[in-house]
Design a protein around this motif. Structure first.
Motif, PDB file in Angstrom:
ATOM      1  N   ARG A  62       5.134  14.515  62.332  1.00  0.00           N
ATOM      2  CA  ARG A  62       4.418  15.756  62.004  1.00  0.00           C
ATOM      3  C   ARG A  62       5.267  16.965  62.395  1.00  0.00           C
ATOM      4  N   THR A  63       5.825  16.945  63.584  1.00  0.00           N
ATOM      5  CA  THR A  63       6.653  18.051  64.064  1.00  0.00           C
ATOM      6  C   THR A  63       7.872  18.255  63.175  1.00  0.00           C
ATOM      7  N   GLY A  65       8.054  17.624  60.048  1.00  0.00           N
ATOM      8  CA  GLY A  65       7.677  17.876  58.658  1.00  0.00           C
ATOM      9  C   GLY A  65       7.853  16.660  57.771  1.00  0.00           C
ATOM     10  N   GLU A  68       4.304  13.580  55.433  1.00  0.00           N
ATOM     11  CA  GLU A  68       3.956  13.270  54.046  1.00  0.00           C
ATOM     12  C   GLU A  68       4.640  12.000  53.551  1.00  0.00           C
TER      13      GLU A  68
END
Length: 101
Positions: A62-63, A65, A68
Motif C-alpha cells: 500500500r505504501t 502504491g 492494485e
C-alpha cells in the motif's frame, strides 16, 4: 516461470523486486518502514526473501502504491463457485454397492 521456482526462491525474487521498487522510489528502508507502520527489521526480512505476515506485506505494498497489483494475483471470478457447480450439474459423490445377502 514462477511455477518452476521453489517457495524460498519465490520469496527471494519478491524481496528483490520490493527492494528494486523501493530504490526506484528513492526511499530508504527506514523511510519505507516508518511510512508502512512496520519495523525496519520487517523491511530487511522481506527484501532478503524471508517470510513475513500477509498483513505486513499488504501495508508495505500500500505504501509503495503497488496494492492494485493484487488484482492480478487474485482476479475476481467471473462466476461464483456455487453458480459453476449448479451449471456443471450434480456430480457423483460416492458409489455404494448393495450388500449381498
Amino acid at each position: 516461470m514462477w511455477t518452476e521456482l521453489s517457495d524460498p526462491a519465490i520469496l527471494q525474487k519478491m524481496g528483490r523486486r520490493i527492494r528494486d521498487y523501493r530504490m526506484r522510489m528513492e526511499m530508504t528502508q527506514s523511510e519505507l518502514a516508518e511510512k508502512s507502520g512496520v519495523s525496519m527489521g520487517t523491511i530487511v526480512r522481506v527484501e532478503q526473501g524471508n517470510p513475513i505476515s500477509t498483513l505486513l506485506l499488504i501495508s508495505i505494498l500500500r505504501t509503495m502504491g503497488l496494492l492494485e497489483n493484487l488484482e492480478v494475483l487474485l482476479p475476481e471470478l467471473s462466476i461464483s463457485p456455487l453458480q459453476m457447480r449448479k451449471l456443471q450439474g450434480k456430480k457423483v459423490q460416492r458409489i455404494r454397492h448393495k450388500k449381498e445377502e
